[in-house]
Design a protein around this motif. Structure first.
Motif, PDB file in Angstrom:
ATOM      1  N   ASP A 214       0.866  -1.179   0.000  1.00 18.86           N
ATOM      2  CA  ASP A 214       0.000   0.000   0.000  1.00 18.86           C
ATOM      3  C   ASP A 214       0.906   1.233   0.000  1.00 18.86           C
ATOM      4  O   ASP A 214       1.598   1.510   0.992  1.00 18.86           O
ATOM      5  N   ALA A 215       0.897   1.980  -1.114  1.00 18.89           N
ATOM      6  CA  ALA A 215       1.826   3.116  -1.271  1.00 18.89           C
ATOM      7  C   ALA A 215       1.657   4.137  -0.146  1.00 18.89           C
ATOM      8  O   ALA A 215       2.622   4.783   0.260  1.00 18.89           O
ATOM      9  N   LYS A 216       0.456   4.242   0.370  1.00 23.01           N
ATOM     10  CA  LYS A 216       0.207   5.259   1.410  1.00 23.01           C
ATOM     11  C   LYS A 216       0.922   4.916   2.724  1.00 23.01           C
ATOM     12  O   LYS A 216       1.145   5.777   3.558  1.00 23.01           O
ATOM     13  N   LYS A 217       1.287   3.629   2.891  1.00 21.79           N
ATOM     14  CA  LYS A 217       1.940   3.236   4.151  1.00 21.79           C
ATOM     15  C   LYS A 217       3.472   3.313   4.047  1.00 21.79           C
ATOM     16  O   LYS A 217       4.164   3.117   5.053  1.00 21.79           O
ATOM     17  N   VAL A 218       4.006   3.525   2.839  1.00 20.94           N
ATOM     18  CA  VAL A 218       5.468   3.546   2.665  1.00 20.94           C
ATOM     19  C   VAL A 218       6.002   4.927   3.041  1.00 20.94           C
ATOM     20  O   VAL A 218       5.492   5.940   2.553  1.00 20.94           O
ATOM     21  N   LYS A 219       7.006   4.982   3.922  1.00 26.10           N
ATOM     22  CA  LYS A 219       7.608   6.280   4.306  1.00 26.10           C
ATOM     23  C   LYS A 219       8.205   6.905   3.048  1.00 26.10           C
ATOM     24  O   LYS A 219       9.027   6.290   2.355  1.00 26.10           O
ATOM     25  N   THR A 220       7.766   8.124   2.731  1.00 25.90           N
ATOM     26  CA  THR A 220       8.137   8.758   1.458  1.00 25.90           C
ATOM     27  C   THR A 220       8.635  10.168   1.725  1.00 25.90           C
ATOM     28  O   THR A 220       7.890  11.022   2.194  1.00 25.90           O
ATOM     29  N   VAL A 221       9.920  10.384   1.436  1.00 22.11           N
ATOM     30  CA  VAL A 221      10.550  11.692   1.638  1.00 22.11           C
ATOM     31  C   VAL A 221      10.993  12.193   0.267  1.00 22.11           C
ATOM     32  O   VAL A 221      11.675  11.475  -0.468  1.00 22.11           O
TER      33      VAL A 221
END
Ligand code: HSE
Length: 392
Positions: A214-221
Motif C-alpha cells: 500500500d503506497a500510502k503506508k510507505v515512508k516517502t521523503v
C-alpha cells in the motif's frame, strides 16, 4: 488488420500514436498485418492533425466496437482511467497502460479481471519510462528470490538534482525545465515529494514478491528539503544525492522506503544523471543486475507502451499475465524498520558523534556511520544534527 484505441492524446498518447505511424512498415512486417488506431478518446478535438478523424469523446463507442482488440490507456490520474480499463478488460479487450497511479492502486483488481476474461493487462511504461524492467522482472528472474531493488525511478527529480549539482541551477529553474521537456507530472508535487517514485517501487515490489504494498503506508521523503550545502560537501567527497525507491526483503517480507540517498562513486546509481533512470535488482542466485535508460518523456515512454501493444498483438491475448495481491496486515514490514547507514552534518566533535551513532567516517564537517540504523533508531538522535541523509 489489428484495431486498437488510445485513451488520452497527451504527451504519452501522442508519442505512442506518432511512433506507430512512424514505424508502420516495420510494425506490419513484424506483426504480420497492419496495426490501425481506430479511435482516440480525448476531451479535445485535434483539427488539422492526422488524428482528427479518429477522435471520439464517448468511451462507449470504443467499448462497444468488437473490432477493437486492445486499448492503450495513457490518460493519467486514477479516474476515469481505472474505470475505463476495468470495463475494457471485462469486455474482453487487452489493456496496456503507462499509468502508475492506476497500477499501484488497483493493480490486483485489474490483473484479476484480465485473467478472468482471458486477456492481458500490461504496464511496462508505468516504471522506468522506456527501460524494459517489468517484463524482465516477471520472466527473467523467475528462478530467483528477488532480495533487493533500489531505483532512481523518477526522471524529473533526477534531472533537477543533476542540474543543481552540475550547473548550480536553482531548484525552481531546474523544475521548470523538466516540465517544459514533458518529464514532469501535471502536478509536480507527485514527482518532487517522491509519490511517483513510491508508486513505482510498489509496482516493482508487487511483481518481485507477489505482494503489492500500500503506497500510502510507505515512508516517502521527497527532494524539496535536500540542502545544497550537503550536495556540495558530498560531491567534494565523491558522493551524489539521488532520490531512490528501495525494497529490501527481510526473510520473505518486503520493507520499503522512498528518500534521497547518498550514493558513493562505487555505486552504479551514483552515475545515473539527467532524465535517466537506473534500477538495480538483486536476485539471491544472480546477484546484482542493473537496468538503465531514459525514464521519462514522450518518446521513451511511448516506446514502452508500443512494445506492450505489439507484444500482445503478436504473442496473443493472454500472453502477459503476472499476478500480485494487495498488502494485508503483516505482509509488508513498516518502513520504520528499514535500516541503512547515515550521513550527518554537524559541528560536533567526531568522538561525540561516535558516542551517539557508533564508528563514523569523517568527511570534514560531516560523517557517515559504519553501522546501519533503522528509521526508529536514528530518529532518536536526528534533531542533534544540522542535517542528515540516508546512505545507500
Ligand atoms: N513524471 C515522471 C518522471 C514521468 O519524471 O519520471 C515518468 O513516469
Amino acid at each position: 488488420m489489428k484495431n486498437i484505441a488510445i485513451l488520452g492524446l497527451g504527451v504519452v498518447g501522442k508519442g505512442t500514436a506518432d511512433l506507430l505511424e512512424a514505424n508502420k512498415a516495420l510494425i506490419e512486417r513484424r506483426i504480420g498485418e497492419p496495426v490501425n488506431i481506430k479511435y482516440i478518446l480525448d476531451l479535445r478535438d485535434f483539427p488539422g492533425t492526422p488524428y482528427e478523424n479518429k477522435v471520439v469523446h464517448d468511451f462507449s463507442v470504443i467499448l462497444n466496437d468488437s473490432e477493437v482488440e486492445l486499448v492503450a490507456e495513457t490518460m493519467g490520474g486514477a479516474h476515469p482511467a481505472f474505470d475505463y480499463s476495468l470495463a475494457a478488460l471485462k469486455a474482453g479487450k487487452c489493456v496496456v497502460t503507462s499509468n502508475k497511479e492506476v497500477v499501484a492502486t488497483f493493480g490486483e483488481e485489474l490483473l484479476a479481471a484480465a485473467r478472468e476474461n482471458g486477456v492481458s493487462y500490461a504496464f511496462e511504461a508505468s516504471v522506468g519510462g522506456g527501460i524494459p524492467i517489468i517484463r524482465p522482472l516477471v520472466t527473467d528472474f523467475i528462478a530467483n528470490k528477488i532480495v533487493e531493488i533500489s531505483g532512481i525511478l523518477n526522471g524529473t527529480t533526477n534531472y533537477i538534482l543533476t542540474e543543481m549539482k552540475t550547473k548550480g541551477k536553482s531548484y525552481a529553474d531546474a523544475l521548470s525545465e523538466a516540465q517544459a521537456k514533458g518529464y514532469a507530472e501535471k502536478d509536480p508535487t507527485a514527482d518532487v515529494e517522491g509519490i511517483d517514485t513510491c508508486r513505482k517501487i510498489c509496482i516493482l515490489t508487487g511483481l518481485a514478491s507477489g505482494i503489492l504494498p500500500d503506497a500510502k503506508k510507505v515512508k516517502t521523503v521527497g527532494i524539496s528539503a535536500v540542502d545544497g550545502t550537503d550536495v556540495k560537501l558530498l560531491e567534494k567527497n565523491g558522493y551524489a544525492v539521488k532520490l531512490l525507491g528501495r525494497m529490501k526483503l527481510c526473510d520473505t517480507v518486503p520493507c520499503l522506503i522512498v528518500a534521497p540517498f547518498v550514493c558513493g562513486n562505487n555505486s552504479p546509481l551514483a552515475h545515473v544523471d539527467d532524465v535517466f533512470n537506473g534500477i538495480t535488482v538483486c536476485g539471491n542466485t544472480l546477484g546484482q543486475t542493473m537496468f538503465y535508460g531514459r525514464g521519462a518523456g514522450a518518446d521513451p515512454t511511448a516506446s514502452a507502451v508500443a512494445n506492450d501493444i505489439l507484444s500482445i498483438l503478436k504473442d496473443g491475448k493472454t500472453s502477459f499475465a503476472p499476478a500480485f495481491v494487495s498488502e494485508k496486515d503483516g505482509d509488508v514490514l513498516s518502513s520504520e524498520l528499514f535500516a541503512c547507514r547515515r550521513y550527518v552534518r554537524t559541528s560536533m566533535a567526531k568522538a561525540d558523534v561516535e558516542a551517539l551513532l557508533g564508528a563514523v567516517c569523517d568527511l570534514g564537517g560531516a560523517y557517515i556511520t559504519e553501522k546501519e540504523l533503522s528509521e526508529a533508531e536514528f530518529d532518536k538522535f536526528a534533531d542533534k544534527f544540522d542535517s542528515s541523509l540516508r546512505v545507500l
